[in-house]
Design an enzyme around this catalytic site. Structure first.
Site, PDB file in Angstrom:
ATOM      1  N   ASN A   7       0.877  -1.169   0.000  1.00  0.00           N
ATOM      2  CA  ASN A   7       0.000   0.000   0.000  1.00  0.00           C
ATOM      3  C   ASN A   7       0.916   1.220   0.000  1.00  0.00           C
ATOM      4  O   ASN A   7       1.572   1.505   1.009  1.00  0.00           O
ATOM      5  CB  ASN A   7      -0.924  -0.005   1.225  1.00  0.00           C
ATOM      6  N   GLU A  34      -3.964   1.900  -2.902  1.00  0.00           N
ATOM      7  CA  GLU A  34      -4.031   3.343  -2.659  1.00  0.00           C
ATOM      8  C   GLU A  34      -3.114   4.121  -3.612  1.00  0.00           C
ATOM      9  O   GLU A  34      -2.333   4.974  -3.194  1.00  0.00           O
ATOM     10  CB  GLU A  34      -3.734   3.693  -1.196  1.00  0.00           C
ATOM     11  N   ASP A 145      -3.845  -4.978   1.118  1.00  0.00           N
ATOM     12  CA  ASP A 145      -4.126  -4.346   2.407  1.00  0.00           C
ATOM     13  C   ASP A 145      -5.519  -4.799   2.820  1.00  0.00           C
ATOM     14  O   ASP A 145      -6.504  -4.317   2.289  1.00  0.00           O
ATOM     15  CB  ASP A 145      -4.052  -2.825   2.261  1.00  0.00           C
ATOM     16  N   ASN A 147      -6.863  -4.552   5.790  1.00  0.00           N
ATOM     17  CA  ASN A 147      -7.459  -3.765   6.878  1.00  0.00           C
ATOM     18  C   ASN A 147      -8.119  -4.665   7.921  1.00  0.00           C
ATOM     19  O   ASN A 147      -9.149  -4.311   8.513  1.00  0.00           O
ATOM     20  CB  ASN A 147      -8.441  -2.726   6.333  1.00  0.00           C
ATOM     21  N   ASP A 216      -1.571  -6.160   6.307  1.00  0.00           N
ATOM     22  CA  ASP A 216      -1.253  -6.457   4.900  1.00  0.00           C
ATOM     23  C   ASP A 216      -0.853  -7.926   4.837  1.00  0.00           C
ATOM     24  O   ASP A 216       0.030  -8.367   5.574  1.00  0.00           O
ATOM     25  CB  ASP A 216      -0.127  -5.548   4.408  1.00  0.00           C
ATOM     26  N   ASP A 245       2.731   4.699   5.034  1.00  0.00           N
ATOM     27  CA  ASP A 245       2.511   4.169   6.390  1.00  0.00           C
ATOM     28  C   ASP A 245       2.528   2.634   6.404  1.00  0.00           C
ATOM     29  O   ASP A 245       2.576   2.039   7.473  1.00  0.00           O
ATOM     30  CB  ASP A 245       1.225   4.739   7.028  1.00  0.00           C
ATOM     31  N   HIS A 246       2.510   2.015   5.216  1.00  0.00           N
ATOM     32  CA  HIS A 246       2.563   0.555   5.115  1.00  0.00           C
ATOM     33  C   HIS A 246       3.929   0.097   4.608  1.00  0.00           C
ATOM     34  O   HIS A 246       4.572   0.801   3.819  1.00  0.00           O
ATOM     35  CB  HIS A 246       1.520   0.040   4.128  1.00  0.00           C
TER      36      HIS A 246
END
Length: 254
Positions: A7, A34, A145, A147, A216, A245-246
């Site tokens: 991501n 994303e 991802d 989530n 992830d 951030d991933h």
DNA sequence: ATGTCTCACAAAGTGAGA
């Protein structure tokens, strides 16, 4: 064969980092989430110049997915068949005989929100899609991802996160259903360091304090399980300037 | 710590989403 998911939280921002990472980690397949780009803005030429073929499916501002591969991907599917969705979240293709599904699962915001209701409907549609794909493809990988933090071992503070988004019984039930449907969490096929996360909030110095979640994932079907040689989270890109951030997750197949 | 990052609007800060 090596495959990875990342991501990137805006491919526009992260394209140089992604190309650097690919140069250092020349995987055969990389799925992105994303991208946050409309299709006309997708940087296909730069990616092709790096030696990859690419399929992409995006929208303005949010979401957006892509499938990069050394050899051509065939039988491309964008989003979940039969699930009418304005959000670009899924891209699937077959690469070198392996069905590769890249997905950006809905965040869900909070368990009592409309976005959570959407997440549940999306997950139902994904399960139907997976059932069909598993019937028609001998070798299958689902990565992206999710989530979803599948267990408390995937959460830095399971007490604080109990019942919170990414950790609800409903989300974990869906993850479990995928395992019962014949998929395997490749990361957990191997001994892993405790406190292994794939995402750290930008806030609160979370990365420095290693306060993260493992959301992830790479899931493989039973035909591929015995071919999995390794599965690791690459934390290095999270240490870059202006990181996503991933972190990427990488799997190696024999 | 409501702590940051990214995108879009008709902006020159603010709201949405994560």
């Amino acid at each position: 064969m090596r495959l990875a998911t990342w991501n990137v939280n805006s491919l526009n921002v992260r394209l140089p980092q992604m190309l650097d990472w690919l140069a250092a980690n020349p995987v055969d397949v990389l799925v992105l989430q994303e991208t946050k780009l409309t299709d006309d803005k997708f940087p296909a030429a730069e990616i092709e110049a790096a030696g990859y073929q690419v399929q992409w499916f995006g929208q303005k501002t949010y979401n957006g997915v892509a499938l990069l591969s050394r050899s051509a991907a065939t039988d491309i599917i964008k989003n979940l068949p039969g699930f009418d969705d304005p959000q670009a979240r899924v891209i699937a293709g077959t690469v070198a005989g392996v069905r590769c599904i890249g997905a950006y699962f809905p965040n869900g915001q909070a368990p009592d929100s409309d976005k959570f209701t959407y997440k549940m409907a999306w997950l139902d549609a994904l399960q139907r899609f997976l059932s069909a794909e598993l019937q028609t493809h001998e070798k299958l990988v689902l990565m992206g991802d999710f989530n979803i933090a599948p267990t408390d071992a995937d959460v830095y503070d399971p007490v604080a996160w109990a019942g919170q988004i990414h950790c609800t019984p409903q989300e974990r039930g869906h993850f479990q259903a995928m395992l019962e449907g014949g998929l395997v969490d490749a990361f957990r096929l191997f001994e892993q360091a405790p406190k292994s996360w794939s995402w750290w909030d930008y806030r609160n110095l979370a990365f420095r304090k290693n306060q993260g979640l493992r959301i992830d994932h790479i899931l493989v079907n039973s035909a591929l399980k015995n071919q999995v040689k390794s599965c690791v989270i690459d934390k290095l890109p999270r240490k870059n300037e202006r990181p996503s951030d991933h972190a990427p997750v990488v799997i190696e197949l024999a």
